[in-house]
Design a protein around this motif. Structure first.
Motif, PDB file in Angstrom:
ATOM      1  N   ALA A 224     -18.040  43.086 -23.007  1.00 45.69           N
ATOM      2  CA  ALA A 224     -18.819  42.590 -22.080  1.00 45.69           C
ATOM      3  C   ALA A 224     -18.586  41.290 -21.822  1.00 45.69           C
ATOM      4  N   VAL A 225     -18.599  40.485 -23.269  1.00 46.23           N
ATOM      5  CA  VAL A 225     -18.276  39.008 -23.028  1.00 46.23           C
ATOM      6  C   VAL A 225     -16.758  38.772 -22.463  1.00 46.23           C
ATOM      7  N   LEU A 226     -15.803  39.702 -23.077  1.00 42.15           N
ATOM      8  CA  LEU A 226     -14.717  39.226 -22.462  1.00 42.15           C
ATOM      9  C   LEU A 226     -14.447  39.634 -20.931  1.00 42.15           C
ATOM     10  N   ARG A 227     -15.238  40.570 -20.663  1.00 39.74           N
ATOM     11  CA  ARG A 227     -15.238  40.975 -19.240  1.00 39.74           C
ATOM     12  C   ARG A 227     -15.571  40.145 -18.202  1.00 39.74           C
ATOM     13  N   ARG A 228     -16.463  39.286 -18.717  1.00 39.08           N
ATOM     14  CA  ARG A 228     -16.846  38.033 -17.766  1.00 39.08           C
ATOM     15  C   ARG A 228     -16.044  36.934 -17.959  1.00 39.08           C
ATOM     16  N   ALA A 229     -15.473  36.769 -19.149  1.00 38.35           N
ATOM     17  CA  ALA A 229     -14.776  35.390 -19.583  1.00 38.35           C
ATOM     18  C   ALA A 229     -13.562  35.282 -18.926  1.00 38.35           C
ATOM     19  N   ILE A 230     -12.580  36.413 -18.962  1.00 35.49           N
ATOM     20  CA  ILE A 230     -11.315  36.085 -18.258  1.00 35.49           C
ATOM     21  C   ILE A 230     -11.411  35.631 -16.810  1.00 35.49           C
ATOM     22  N   PRO A 231     -12.112  36.452 -16.002  1.00 35.67           N
ATOM     23  CA  PRO A 231     -12.030  36.125 -14.496  1.00 35.67           C
ATOM     24  C   PRO A 231     -12.556  34.552 -14.316  1.00 35.67           C
ATOM     25  N   ALA A 232     -13.600  34.367 -15.440  1.00 35.47           N
ATOM     26  CA  ALA A 232     -13.975  32.812 -15.310  1.00 35.47           C
ATOM     27  C   ALA A 232     -13.128  31.621 -15.657  1.00 35.47           C
ATOM     28  N   ALA A 233     -11.957  32.273 -16.774  1.00 33.48           N
ATOM     29  CA  ALA A 233     -10.851  31.170 -17.170  1.00 33.48           C
ATOM     30  C   ALA A 233     -10.143  31.211 -16.040  1.00 33.48           C
ATOM     31  N   ILE A 234      -9.741  32.470 -15.546  1.00 33.24           N
ATOM     32  CA  ILE A 234      -8.739  31.993 -14.273  1.00 33.24           C
ATOM     33  C   ILE A 234      -9.115  31.230 -13.429  1.00 33.24           C
ATOM     34  N   ASP A 235     -10.544  31.420 -12.893  1.00 32.66           N
ATOM     35  CA  ASP A 235     -11.029  30.497 -11.768  1.00 32.66           C
ATOM     36  C   ASP A 235     -11.166  29.147 -12.369  1.00 32.66           C
ATOM     37  N   ALA A 236     -10.951  28.725 -13.416  1.00 31.88           N
ATOM     38  CA  ALA A 236     -11.205  27.424 -14.021  1.00 31.88           C
ATOM     39  C   ALA A 236      -9.979  26.642 -14.118  1.00 31.88           C
ATOM     40  N   ILE A 237      -8.682  27.295 -13.970  1.00 33.66           N
ATOM     41  CA  ILE A 237      -7.492  26.579 -14.184  1.00 33.66           C
ATOM     42  C   ILE A 237      -7.295  26.106 -12.783  1.00 33.66           C
ATOM     43  N   GLY A 238      -6.534  24.924 -12.645  1.00 33.97           N
ATOM     44  CA  GLY A 238      -5.958  24.280 -11.337  1.00 33.97           C
ATOM     45  C   GLY A 238      -4.607  24.760 -11.211  1.00 33.97           C
ATOM     46  N   VAL A 239      -3.841  24.026 -10.095  1.00 30.35           N
ATOM     47  CA  VAL A 239      -2.519  24.653  -9.785  1.00 30.35           C
ATOM     48  C   VAL A 239      -1.566  24.217 -11.030  1.00 30.35           C
ATOM     49  N   GLY A 240      -0.575  25.407 -11.455  1.00 32.50           N
ATOM     50  CA  GLY A 240       0.225  24.855 -12.492  1.00 32.50           C
ATOM     51  C   GLY A 240      -0.516  25.136 -13.856  1.00 32.50           C
ATOM     52  N   GLY A 241      -2.022  25.591 -13.828  1.00 30.14           N
ATOM     53  CA  GLY A 241      -2.414  25.985 -15.071  1.00 30.14           C
ATOM     54  C   GLY A 241      -2.336  27.239 -15.592  1.00 30.14           C
ATOM     55  N   ARG A 242      -2.441  27.600 -16.756  1.00 34.44           N
ATOM     56  CA  ARG A 242      -2.207  28.834 -17.251  1.00 34.44           C
ATOM     57  C   ARG A 242      -3.333  29.073 -18.328  1.00 34.44           C
ATOM     58  N   VAL A 243      -3.778  30.602 -18.190  1.00 37.94           N
ATOM     59  CA  VAL A 243      -4.510  31.519 -19.315  1.00 37.94           C
ATOM     60  C   VAL A 243      -3.612  32.117 -19.994  1.00 37.94           C
ATOM     61  N   VAL A 244      -3.777  32.036 -21.246  1.00 36.58           N
ATOM     62  CA  VAL A 244      -3.023  32.773 -22.308  1.00 36.58           C
ATOM     63  C   VAL A 244      -4.012  33.458 -23.343  1.00 36.58           C
ATOM     64  N   VAL A 245      -3.678  34.744 -23.532  1.00 37.46           N
ATOM     65  CA  VAL A 245      -4.517  35.552 -24.234  1.00 37.46           C
ATOM     66  C   VAL A 245      -3.794  36.553 -25.505  1.00 37.46           C
ATOM     67  N   GLU A 246      -4.502  36.231 -26.558  1.00 34.27           N
ATOM     68  CA  GLU A 246      -3.910  37.334 -27.564  1.00 34.27           C
ATOM     69  C   GLU A 246      -4.997  38.336 -27.916  1.00 34.27           C
ATOM     70  N   SER A 247      -4.850  39.413 -27.860  1.00 32.70           N
ATOM     71  CA  SER A 247      -5.673  40.662 -28.155  1.00 32.70           C
ATOM     72  C   SER A 247      -5.215  41.700 -29.308  1.00 32.70           C
ATOM     73  N   TYR A 248      -6.008  42.219 -29.928  1.00 35.57           N
ATOM     74  CA  TYR A 248      -5.684  42.835 -31.217  1.00 35.57           C
ATOM     75  C   TYR A 248      -6.209  44.328 -31.049  1.00 35.57           C
ATOM     76  N   HIS A 249      -6.604  44.711 -29.855  1.00 36.71           N
ATOM     77  CA  HIS A 249      -7.201  46.301 -29.820  1.00 36.71           C
ATOM     78  C   HIS A 249      -6.961  46.658 -28.172  1.00 36.71           C
ATOM     79  N   SER A 250      -6.656  47.755 -28.268  1.00 33.47           N
ATOM     80  CA  SER A 250      -6.452  48.455 -27.089  1.00 33.47           C
ATOM     81  C   SER A 250      -7.382  48.175 -25.610  1.00 33.47           C
ATOM     82  N   LEU A 251      -8.362  48.247 -26.085  1.00 27.75           N
ATOM     83  CA  LEU A 251      -9.605  48.143 -25.001  1.00 27.75           C
ATOM     84  C   LEU A 251      -9.559  46.741 -24.542  1.00 27.75           C
ATOM     85  N   GLU A 252      -9.464  45.800 -25.661  1.00 32.61           N
ATOM     86  CA  GLU A 252      -9.534  44.328 -25.064  1.00 32.61           C
ATOM     87  C   GLU A 252      -8.054  44.057 -24.203  1.00 32.61           C
TER      88      GLU A 252
END
Length: 320
Positions: A224-252
């Motif tokens: 549930a935390v991740l479901r909220r956090a990824i869109p928030a991170a995408i919204d937070a980056i400016g032009v040229g900005g990146r979101v990088v994610v390492e996950s270790y579980h198929s659901l994540e």
């Protein structure tokens, strides 16, 4: 208490994915390390990218303290914040930042939490059944085992641990807790050895792995935390900005993939023969699918075996 160790997964590749967003000529840039842990990724970024400063978020006060000591030589280029990573918008607002240049997530349990026996994350040693990433708040793994009914225990083990014997294990937990509540991991591991059939125990790693993973994810409400956090991170980056994610579980990884696909989807009818100006996606996928660790990395750092790495970049301002 053992001193925790920390070997960042895919360190060089992660820094390489972040670098284009953080190397902007002579301009200062900001990375949010949303899952700071012991600060291995942050240390590499601060060492290699001289104009970048890092905001490190972690819900674990012990991790923040240890990372703060490790990163003290970088002075005010590092700021540690005690928060859960879905609180990213509030963290940035408190710091007066309208946007940042990059956000990094290294999901799951940290090396520190696994290595410190008293935290109860590891099944290899007998320890209190806690598993809270922030030990000051919330329910413990013992609370889950001792209070959830059979249906809810089955759901947790099946959905978060992908445990084939979820119902059988849940029934055994309810029977055994009637005799004595669960308090330590050793007793739970014994139960799992007894309930999981011998042929199944011989494949797929330690028989307790899936149950411990499921309990940790439930205790910390991770999906549930991740479901909220990824869109928030995408919204937070400016032009040229990146979101990088390492996950270790198929659901994540599935949640991350879905969020990235949604963010890069064309905002036009599928049968339209061209994309009208202004309707192009404002983000693009940087990685082709999910990148994995190679055999050499896995041999040096076994925790890299299940990693899935994805990255996304903002290419233009979002449509108003």
């Amino acid at each position: 208490m053992r001193t925790p160790s920390h070997v960042p997964v895919l360190l060089d590749r992660v820094v390489a994915l972040l670098a284009p967003a953080l190397e902007r000529g002579q301009r200062d840039t900001v990375l949010v390390d949303a899952t700071l842990g012991l600060g291995g990724h942050t240390e590499a970024v601060l060492s290699r990218l001289a104009l970048t400063r890092v905001i490190g978020i972690d819900r674990d006060p012990e991790a923040l303290a240890l990372a703060g000591e490790r990163l003290a030589p970088f002075g005010d280029r590092f700021t540690g914040v005690h928060a859960v990573y879905d609180e990213l918008p509030a963290v940035l607002a408190d710091l007066g930042l309208a946007s940042v240049d990059a956000v990094l997530f290294d999901l799951g349990v940290s090396s520190m939490q696994l290595d410190v026996r008293e935290r109860g994350f590891a099944y290899a040693e007998d320890a209190p059944l806690d598993m809270r990433m922030d030990g000051s708040t919330g329910i413990t793994a013992a609370d889950v085992l001792n209070t959830y009914d059979v249906r809810d225990l089955t759901r947790v083990l099946r959905d978060y641990g992908e445990e084939k014997f979820a119902r059988k294990i849940a029934g055994a937990i309810v029977r055994e807790r009637a005799k004595e509540p669960f308090t330590r991991s050793g007793r739970l591991v014994e139960l799992l050895y007894a309930e999981i059939p011998a042929p199944a125990r011989r494949t797929g790693g330690h028989p307790a792995k899936r149950t411990f993973q499921a309990l940790r994810m439930e205790v910390n409400d991770e999906l549930a935390v991740l479901r909220r956090a990824i869109p928030a991170a995408i919204d937070a980056i400016g032009v040229g900005g990146r979101v990088v994610v390492e996950s270790y579980h198929s659901l994540e990884d599935r949640l991350v993939k879905q969020a990235f696909v949604a963010a890069t989807r064309l905002d036009v009818p599928e049968d339209l023969p061209f994309v009208p100006e202004g309707h192009e996606p404002s983000l693009r996928l940087v990685t082709r699918g999910a990148e994995k660790a190679n055999a050499e990395e896995i041999s040096e750092n076994p925790r890299a075996a299940s990693v899935r790495l994805r990255a996304i970049e903002r290419t233009r301002e979002a449509a108003a």
